[in-house]
Design an enzyme around this catalytic site. Structure first.
Site, mmCIF file in Angstrom:
data_model
loop_
_atom_site.group_PDB
_atom_site.id
_atom_site.type_symbol
_atom_site.label_atom_id
_atom_site.label_comp_id
_atom_site.label_asym_id
_atom_site.label_seq_id
_atom_site.Cartn_x
_atom_site.Cartn_y
_atom_site.Cartn_z
ATOM 1 C CG HIS A 1 -2.070 0.920 1.129
ATOM 2 N ND1 HIS A 1 -3.275 0.529 0.582
ATOM 3 C CD2 HIS A 1 -2.242 2.216 1.472
ATOM 4 C CE1 HIS A 1 -4.138 1.534 0.601
ATOM 5 N NE2 HIS A 1 -3.534 2.584 1.147
ATOM 6 C CG ASP B 1 -2.648 6.228 0.569
ATOM 7 O OD1 ASP B 1 -3.579 6.055 -0.228
ATOM 8 O OD2 ASP B 1 -2.639 5.773 1.729
ATOM 9 C CD GLU C 1 -7.057 2.934 1.755
ATOM 10 O OE1 GLU C 1 -6.400 3.832 1.187
ATOM 11 O OE2 GLU C 1 -6.772 2.495 2.883
ATOM 12 C CG HIS D 1 -10.761 4.739 4.086
ATOM 13 N ND1 HIS D 1 -10.835 5.953 4.701
ATOM 14 C CD2 HIS D 1 -9.447 4.383 4.130
ATOM 15 C CE1 HIS D 1 -9.622 6.314 5.099
ATOM 16 N NE2 HIS D 1 -8.762 5.380 4.765
ATOM 17 C CG HIS E 1 -9.172 0.824 6.121
ATOM 18 N ND1 HIS E 1 -9.166 1.945 6.923
ATOM 19 C CD2 HIS E 1 -8.071 0.921 5.329
ATOM 20 C CE1 HIS E 1 -8.110 2.694 6.618
ATOM 21 N NE2 HIS E 1 -7.428 2.085 5.674
ATOM 22 C CG HIS F 1 -2.885 -0.376 4.479
ATOM 23 N ND1 HIS F 1 -3.874 -0.895 3.690
ATOM 24 C CD2 HIS F 1 -3.327 0.858 4.865
ATOM 25 C CE1 HIS F 1 -4.867 -0.011 3.598
ATOM 26 N NE2 HIS F 1 -4.573 1.057 4.304
ATOM 27 C CG ASP G 1 -0.977 3.668 4.884
ATOM 28 O OD1 ASP G 1 -1.227 4.168 3.770
ATOM 29 O OD2 ASP G 1 -1.772 3.716 5.838
HETATM 30 ZN ZN LIG Z 1 -5.710 2.818 4.562
#
Ligand SMILES: [Zn+2]
Length: 429
Positions: A51, A53, A158, A185, A226, A247, A359
């Site tokens: 993961h 972002d 996500e 999420h 999540h 993650h 992450d």
């Molecule tokens: Zn996340």
């Protein structure tokens, strides 16, 4: 904000020098022999990170679109964890770029549009940097990328509401290259409940189970980061392919709802999936989590005021927020805490079911000692220092994910003749 060219060049030089230095410098107090051995293992291994972002700032930050790129970020003196040089230093072979869609779209609309924008931004990165990056959608392509000394760019959605309750859309996302989907999420939605406790479906709704079955049929991994504990278990009841937590940490080490409890760890082992350990201090450590919550409550009036002040200037707000948080530090554990979580999953589920899901660029801070992707070899060093064998380390770095991904592809092939005719959640309860 434009800077003069000479300043930019000077800055680029300083950053590139410090990145290379950082990637080659032993952690303080490290054993030089183990460090060198760790680097050797790390460089040879397939390394998959579950993961990252970075696509969100690629779209959001108010840079010139022609120059905004993971290849250029460092030129702006950015606060990010990822750029091309850092990727190179990190040893990462396969990186999942996160197509992150905020839960706010459940009210505002635009979830699918947002995913489309991020998929394009990700693809443009590969188009801009063909010598360093390549698009991948299969396990075999990750191995090819390693041979070509390139970073494989994979994509995961996500926030399952990005499909806007449509299996038609889910299938198109697969065709666009999406290879995992995190079902929620932080907020519950029409067919799956999130980790924060709002119960809308008592886990996965019937349609949610249909989504999981269709993901299995397509070969898109189901991601339980999540989601609520009930959804984790519902997914494990339904899925015939290995699943991932892209993650998350282990709840047996840090008691956070974002982490995976021991009973689920054991079930994921039976399922053949992989739990990819997150690097976020608040999920790694109870004290960090507590202090972060306290700080958020304490600074709320100031943050609200900044939000108002910079309401038309996202970059300005981000910068001001970073300064405010830096002036109010919280406890941050050492990078060795990541390996505490790996140890726990190894002990509870087995060495074959643990991986890495940093992450990067989705979190405001990383553990002590880790500045960004360039410091990933620290995790390898710490595993080696604790007595992990080379084979065990290679499993954690990427081979476990490779096995789960290849198995999901195989499950999909075995189901591909079964045409799925169904489409949308017509009636939303
Ligand atoms: Zn996340």
């Amino acid at each position: 904000m434009k800077k003069s060219a000479s300043f930019v060049l000077l800055f680029a030089f300083i950053i590139s020098f410090s990145v290379q230095l950082s990637a080659q410098t032993m952690p303080p107090g490290a054993d030089a022999r183990i460090w060198q051995q760790a680097l050797k293992i790390h460089r040879k291994a397939i390394v998959v990170d579950g993961h990252n972002d970075i696509p969100s700032p690629l779209v959001d930050d108010d840079f010139d679109l022609a120059t905004n790129s993971v290849g250029k970020f460092h030129l702006d003196g950015d606060p990010f964890h990822t750029d091309l040089q850092r990727f190179k230093a990190s040893g990462i072979t396969g990186e999942f770029f996160s197509i992150y869609v905020s839960g706010a779209t459940l009210k505002s609309g635009g979830a699918m549009r947002r995913a489309m924008d991020l998929i394009d931004a990700t693809n443009r990165e590969v188009e801009k940097h063909p010598n360093q990056l390549m698009s991948c959608t299969t396990a075999a392509q990750i191995r090819q990328a390693k041979k070509q000394n390139k970073v494989c760019v994979l994509m995961g959605i996500e926030g399952g509401y990005a499909i806007e309750n449509s299996l038609y859309a889910l299938r198109n996302f697969y065709r666009l290259g999406i290879r995992y989907m995190t079902l929620t999420h932080n907020v519950s939605h029409d067919w799956a409940d999130a980790h924060r406790g709002e119960v809308k479906n008592n886990g996965l709704s019937e349609f949610g189970k249909e989504v999981v079955r269709e993901m299995n049929r397509l070969g898109m991994l189901v991601d339980i980061s999540h989601v609520s504990d009930k959804v984790m278990n519902d997914v494990l009841d339904v899925s015939t392919a290995p699943i991932i937590a892209s993650h998350s940490g282990a709840r047996g080490v840090a008691n956070h709802t974002r982490n995976i409890p021991d009973d689920v760890l054991k079930r994921v082992a039976k399922n053949g999936g992989v739990m990819m350990v997150v690097f976020y201090p608040s999920f790694l450590d109870d004290r960090s989590s507590r202090e972060e919550n306290e700080r958020a409550a304490r600074l709320k009036p100031q943050l609200d005021a900044l939000r108002e002040q910079y309401k038309n200037d996202l970059q300005g707000f981000n910068e001001a927020e970073r300064k405010l948080l830096a002036a109010n530090p919280i406890y941050i554990p050492s990078y060795t805490r990541i390996v505490d979580h790996i140890d726990h999953i190894k002990n509870v589920a087995g060495i074959d079911y643990v991986g890495l899901g940093s992450d990067f660029d989705g979190v405001p801070s990383l553990p002590q000692g880790m500045n960004g992707a360039e410091d990933l070899a620290l995790v390898t060093y710490e595993m080696l220092r604790r007595g992990y064998t080379e084979q065990e380390i290679r499993k954690v770095l990427g081979e476990n994910f490779m096995r789960a991904f290849a198995k999901a592809e195989q499950v999909a092939r075995s189901k591909s003749s079964k045409i799925s005719g169904e489409g949308s959640l017509k009636k939303i309860k």
